[in-house]
Motif scaffolding. Structure first.
Motif: not given
Length: 330
Positions: A52, A78, A117, A154, A220-223, A225-226, A229
């Protein structure tokens, strides 16, 4: 079980890094279809994405600074925006502005290009301090405040800025507070002879045409973010935290440095080392991870003394001298 048998036991991660490995391999593979060499730049961009962070890329014109960033954005499903910084660019041109709506008799906020993004800021040092200041809040807090209202960005959110180190006419020095918000400063070198030949071969095969839209969106954006983490959970031993802190402390005590690195630098070194460890298939960091990221994390955060600058000494050289003075944990 004998000592030899113990040493032969395969290492097992406590954290599942399969997602990180797939993400890294997919992005590398797609970018590698067009970019020849520049492996360090590509890997540091991916590391910044996973941790990030924001990136400042510096290099002479024509070494694929802008292209690599566009290719990175193309591989991610994204939003992407590009902002060309110029001397007459205003803060509202970046963050957005309130526009009067005659139908409702209210002011509606129109988002600026920073609301994306992946944001590419080309030639960031072409705009004055007033415009640069518009990036302070959004880069640090991932939000924009306009007319007393706060708008959140976002996730994932990443700023990649480029600048040319040669041309000084019509440019402005970036504020220290802004430089400190970049995770990395990547210095992009010229390609080697073999790499330049490969560039010519690739250009000839494409008939001198380049269509980055041909690259697949592999993440993907979700991947992202995962996996961010997952990277944030990479283990860091207390001894390595102390090692990082001692390096940063030494930048403040060095006779070659007039302004040392801030505490934010310590955090960024750790975050970058975590990303690098995950990219290398480990769920813990090592001193080698710290050493590998220390130059791009610190080179824009320390200011050398005038004497050192007159001698032609570069920040990377001073950083390496500092590293040699700090005991490496075993």
């Amino acid at each position: 079980m004998s000592t030899d048998e113990n040493q032969q036991q395969p290492f097992e991660n406590r954290t599942d890094l399969t997602g990180v490995e797939k993400l890294v391999d997919a992005i590398r593979s797609e970018i590698g279809k067009i970019i020849v060499g520049q492996h360090e730049m590509v890997d540091l961009l991916i590391a910044a994405l996973l941790s990030s962070g924001h990136v400042l890329i510096e290099g002479v014109p024509g070494v694929a600074k802008t292209l690599t960033t566009k290719l990175l954005a193309q591989t991610i499903d994204s939003d992407f925006s590009r902002i060309q910084f110029t001397p007459d660019l205003m803060p509202a041109d970046v963050t957005g502005t309130s526009v009067f709506n005659p139908k409702t008799s209210n002011f509606d906020f129109k988002q600026g290009p920073i609301f994306s993004n992946i944001v590419l800021i080309d030639e960031i040092n072409r705009s004055p301090a007033k415009t640069q200041a518009a990036l302070f809040e959004v880069m640090e807090e991932r939000q924009v405040t306009v007319d007393g209202k706060t708008y959140l960005m976002d996730a994932p959110f990443m700023v990649v800025a480029t600048q040319n180190p040669i041309e000084h006419e019509g440019t402005y020095r970036l504020p220290e507070a802004q430089l400190d918000r970049f995770l990395f400063r990547i210095d992009v070198p010229y390609p080697s002879l073999d790499e330049e030949v490969q560039i010519l071969v690739g250009s000839h095969k494409r008939k001198n045409q380049l269509n980055i839209q041909d690259l697949e969106k592999v993440v993907t954006a979700e991947q992202i973010k995962a996996q961010q983490q997952v990277v944030a959970g990479i283990h860091v031993e207390p001894e390595l935290m102390k090692y990082i802190a001692e390096i940063i402390q030494n930048t403040r005590n060095s006779s070659s440095v007039s302004i040392g690195a801030s505490p934010r630098a310590s955090v960024f070194v750790m975050k970058a080392a975590q990303a690098l460890a995950a990219m290398n298939g480990r769920d813990f960091i090592t001193p080698e991870d710290v050493k590998e990221v220390i130059n791009p994390v610190l080179r824009h955060r320390i200011t050398l003394t005038p004497e050192r600058e007159m001698e032609g000494i570069k920040p990377d050289q001073v950083i390496q001298m500092i590293l040699e003075k700090v005991e490496v944990p075993r």
